[in-house]
Motif scaffolding. Structure first.
Motif: not given
Length: 104
Positions: A19-20, A24-25, A73-79
């Motif tokens: 998620i970038h 979005r912010l 944080p600018t990007r977050v990796r999610v499951l």
């Protein structure tokens, strides 16, 4: 597509996404960035998995808030994991659990 008579929804489905958050912010006030990031993650998960009930893991919440309310944080990796709801009185049959995936 016609579903067979003995069709049941799958009990769980997993998907890993990045998620970038920066896009979005953009143009969000400093004091609202981290709470907005949480709501944007909820909105993303709802759109991807098609469930109204979205639950965010504690580790993901701590990662978002780790640099404070302003510096998300600018990007977050999610499951994203779609699971069957165990609670019988809830209105939603399925829910989505969003967990943080640590990237090296």
């Amino acid at each position: 597509m016609v579903k067979p008579k003995n069709y049941t929804k799958s009990t769980s489905t997993c998907r890993e996404c990045t998620i970038h958050l920066r896009k979005r912010l953009h143009n969000v006030t400093f004091k609202r960035r981290a709470p907005r990031a949480v709501s944007e993650i909820r909105k993303f998960a709802k759109k991807q998995m098609g469930t109204e009930d979205v639950r965010i893991d504690v580790n993901l919440n701590q990662y978002i808030w780790s640099k404070g309310v302003r510096n998300v944080p600018t990007r977050v990796r999610v499951l994203l994991t779609k699971k069957r709801n165990e609670d019988e009185d809830s209105e939603n049959e399925m829910y989505t659990l969003v967990q943080w995936v640590q990237v090296d």
